[in-house]
Design a protein around this motif. Structure first.
Motif, PDB file in Angstrom:
ATOM      1  N   PRO A 103       0.804  -1.231   0.000  1.00  0.00           N
ATOM      2  CA  PRO A 103       0.000   0.000   0.000  1.00  0.00           C
ATOM      3  C   PRO A 103       0.839   1.284   0.000  1.00  0.00           C
ATOM      4  CG  PRO A 103      -0.880  -1.571   1.588  1.00  0.00           C
ATOM      5  CD  PRO A 103       0.433  -2.134   1.108  1.00  0.00           C
ATOM      6  N   ALA A 104       1.949   1.294   0.733  1.00  0.00           N
ATOM      7  CA  ALA A 104       2.769   2.514   0.789  1.00  0.00           C
ATOM      8  C   ALA A 104       3.402   2.801  -0.567  1.00  0.00           C
ATOM      9  CB  ALA A 104       3.839   2.371   1.864  1.00  0.00           C
ATOM     10  N   ASN A 105       3.904   1.757  -1.219  1.00  0.00           N
ATOM     11  CA  ASN A 105       4.503   1.947  -2.546  1.00  0.00           C
ATOM     12  C   ASN A 105       3.455   2.340  -3.581  1.00  0.00           C
ATOM     13  OD1 ASN A 105       7.146   1.413  -1.817  1.00  0.00           O
ATOM     14  ND2 ASN A 105       6.940  -0.774  -2.187  1.00  0.00           N
ATOM     15  N   LEU A 153       3.989  -0.163 -14.567  1.00  0.00           N
ATOM     16  CA  LEU A 153       4.991  -0.170 -13.512  1.00  0.00           C
ATOM     17  C   LEU A 153       4.727  -1.450 -12.715  1.00  0.00           C
ATOM     18  CD1 LEU A 153       7.278   1.525 -12.311  1.00  0.00           C
ATOM     19  CD2 LEU A 153       5.577   2.628 -10.860  1.00  0.00           C
ATOM     20  N   MET A 154       5.641  -2.410 -12.856  1.00  0.00           N
ATOM     21  CA  MET A 154       5.390  -3.777 -12.402  1.00  0.00           C
ATOM     22  C   MET A 154       6.225  -4.129 -11.184  1.00  0.00           C
ATOM     23  SD  MET A 154       3.820  -6.674 -13.317  1.00  0.00           S
ATOM     24  CE  MET A 154       3.580  -6.894 -15.106  1.00  0.00           C
ATOM     25  N   ASP A 155       5.577  -4.264 -10.049  1.00  0.00           N
ATOM     26  CA  ASP A 155       6.274  -4.804  -8.882  1.00  0.00           C
ATOM     27  C   ASP A 155       6.649  -6.252  -9.210  1.00  0.00           C
ATOM     28  OD1 ASP A 155       7.241  -5.121  -6.290  1.00  0.00           O
ATOM     29  OD2 ASP A 155       5.270  -5.635  -5.482  1.00  0.00           O
ATOM     30  N   ILE A 181       3.174  -2.539 -24.849  1.00  0.00           N
ATOM     31  CA  ILE A 181       3.157  -1.731 -23.619  1.00  0.00           C
ATOM     32  C   ILE A 181       4.544  -1.803 -22.987  1.00  0.00           C
ATOM     33  CG2 ILE A 181       2.163  -1.488 -21.309  1.00  0.00           C
ATOM     34  CD1 ILE A 181      -0.332  -3.004 -22.362  1.00  0.00           C
ATOM     35  N   GLN A 182       5.095  -0.653 -22.623  1.00  0.00           N
ATOM     36  CA  GLN A 182       6.381  -0.636 -21.938  1.00  0.00           C
ATOM     37  C   GLN A 182       6.184  -1.176 -20.523  1.00  0.00           C
ATOM     38  OE1 GLN A 182       9.485   0.868 -23.460  1.00  0.00           O
ATOM     39  NE2 GLN A 182       8.093   0.043 -24.994  1.00  0.00           N
ATOM     40  N   VAL A 183       7.014  -2.127 -20.143  1.00  0.00           N
ATOM     41  CA  VAL A 183       6.925  -2.685 -18.794  1.00  0.00           C
ATOM     42  C   VAL A 183       8.198  -2.329 -18.029  1.00  0.00           C
ATOM     43  CG1 VAL A 183       6.686  -4.761 -17.380  1.00  0.00           C
ATOM     44  CG2 VAL A 183       5.455  -4.590 -19.561  1.00  0.00           C
ATOM     45  N   VAL A 184       8.023  -1.597 -16.960  1.00  0.00           N
ATOM     46  CA  VAL A 184       9.147  -1.185 -16.119  1.00  0.00           C
ATOM     47  C   VAL A 184       9.007  -1.884 -14.776  1.00  0.00           C
ATOM     48  CG1 VAL A 184      10.317   0.756 -15.015  1.00  0.00           C
ATOM     49  CG2 VAL A 184       9.325   1.038 -17.302  1.00  0.00           C
ATOM     50  N   ALA A 185       9.988  -2.735 -14.459  1.00  0.00           N
ATOM     51  CA  ALA A 185       9.944  -3.489 -13.208  1.00  0.00           C
ATOM     52  C   ALA A 185      10.326  -2.591 -12.045  1.00  0.00           C
ATOM     53  CB  ALA A 185      10.915  -4.664 -13.285  1.00  0.00           C
ATOM     54  N   LEU A 186       9.704  -2.844 -10.937  1.00  0.00           N
ATOM     55  CA  LEU A 186      10.029  -2.143  -9.702  1.00  0.00           C
ATOM     56  C   LEU A 186      10.571  -3.208  -8.757  1.00  0.00           C
ATOM     57  CD1 LEU A 186       9.717   0.767  -8.722  1.00  0.00           C
ATOM     58  CD2 LEU A 186       7.501   0.142  -7.813  1.00  0.00           C
ATOM     59  N   THR A 187      11.834  -3.102  -8.420  1.00  0.00           N
ATOM     60  CA  THR A 187      12.426  -4.177  -7.634  1.00  0.00           C
ATOM     61  C   THR A 187      13.399  -3.669  -6.585  1.00  0.00           C
ATOM     62  OG1 THR A 187      13.759  -6.192  -7.724  1.00  0.00           O
ATOM     63  CG2 THR A 187      14.218  -4.537  -9.391  1.00  0.00           C
ATOM     64  N   LYS A 232      13.905  -0.040  -5.969  1.00  0.00           N
ATOM     65  CA  LYS A 232      13.256   0.412  -4.739  1.00  0.00           C
ATOM     66  C   LYS A 232      14.332   0.617  -3.674  1.00  0.00           C
ATOM     67  CE  LYS A 232       9.155  -2.431  -4.965  1.00  0.00           C
ATOM     68  NZ  LYS A 232       8.113  -3.108  -4.182  1.00  0.00           N
ATOM     69  N   PRO A 233      14.179   1.464  -2.705  1.00  0.00           N
ATOM     70  CA  PRO A 233      13.007   2.331  -2.537  1.00  0.00           C
ATOM     71  C   PRO A 233      12.937   3.411  -3.613  1.00  0.00           C
ATOM     72  CG  PRO A 233      14.694   2.900  -0.942  1.00  0.00           C
ATOM     73  CD  PRO A 233      15.162   1.663  -1.639  1.00  0.00           C
ATOM     74  N   ILE A 234      11.719   3.842  -3.939  1.00  0.00           N
ATOM     75  CA  ILE A 234      11.521   4.862  -4.968  1.00  0.00           C
ATOM     76  C   ILE A 234      12.195   6.166  -4.537  1.00  0.00           C
ATOM     77  CG2 ILE A 234       9.771   6.342  -6.038  1.00  0.00           C
ATOM     78  CD1 ILE A 234       7.866   3.894  -5.857  1.00  0.00           C
ATOM     79  N   ASP A 235      13.035   6.685  -5.450  1.00  0.00           N
ATOM     80  CA  ASP A 235      13.663   7.981  -5.235  1.00  0.00           C
ATOM     81  C   ASP A 235      12.740   9.013  -5.887  1.00  0.00           C
ATOM     82  OD1 ASP A 235      15.070  10.349  -5.466  1.00  0.00           O
ATOM     83  OD2 ASP A 235      16.951   9.386  -6.039  1.00  0.00           O
ATOM     84  N   TYR A 236      11.946   9.700  -5.065  1.00  0.00           N
ATOM     85  CA  TYR A 236      10.885  10.527  -5.654  1.00  0.00           C
ATOM     86  C   TYR A 236      11.417  11.673  -6.494  1.00  0.00           C
ATOM     87  CZ  TYR A 236      11.530  13.859  -1.819  1.00  0.00           C
ATOM     88  OH  TYR A 236      12.052  14.764  -0.937  1.00  0.00           O
TER      89      TYR A 236
END
Ligand code: MN
Length: 128
Positions: A12-14, A51-53, A77-83, A105-109
């Motif tokens: 949920p936070a991500n 944006l794919m976890d 569709i462009q798929v960008v992994a979040l890892t 991760k963690p996301i650098d805002y």
């Protein structure tokens, strides 16, 4: 028209952070909490980017990416992994699954939007 980004994320936070940053920058977002729901939304809406976890309950993000890339409807569709595991072996697994790139991760805002924009066609970036 603002590009549409589908965020597939079980944390949920991500989810909140990713969607907030994208929406504040003018992107339209779709949200899915599981790979199965994400695949259904991807087929229904054909977003510009997913944006794919990677770590998801049940089907993981790599398997979901393979399915998207095997389907003529969704393969562009462009798929960008979040890892959280952006080490060499993980990067290879991500590429082999068909992901177009990854964000660690963690996301650098401060860097997140610039990173996202790299995978969208020129002229389709969100308004600043
Ligand atoms: Mn996760």
């Amino acid at each position: 028209m603002a590009p549409t980004v589908l965020v597939i994320e079980d944390n949920p936070a991500n989810m909140k952070l990713s969607a907030m940053l994208l929406e504040r920058a003018g992107y339209t977002t779709l949200r899915a909490w599981s790979a199965q729901d994400g695949l259904a939304l991807a087929r229904e809406h054909v977003p510009h980017l997913v944006l794919m976890d990677i770590q998801l309950p049940g089907m993981d993000g790599l398997e979901a990416t393979r399915i998207l890339k095997a389907d003529p409807l969704t393969r562009d569709i462009q798929v960008v992994a979040l890892t959280a595991f952006a080490m060499k072996g993980e990067q290879e697994r991500i590429r082999e699954a068909g992901c177009d790139g990854y964000i660690a991760k963690p996301i650098d805002y401060k860097r997140f939007l610039a990173e996202i924009a790299q995978w969208l066609p020129v002229g389709e970036g969100a308004e600043e």
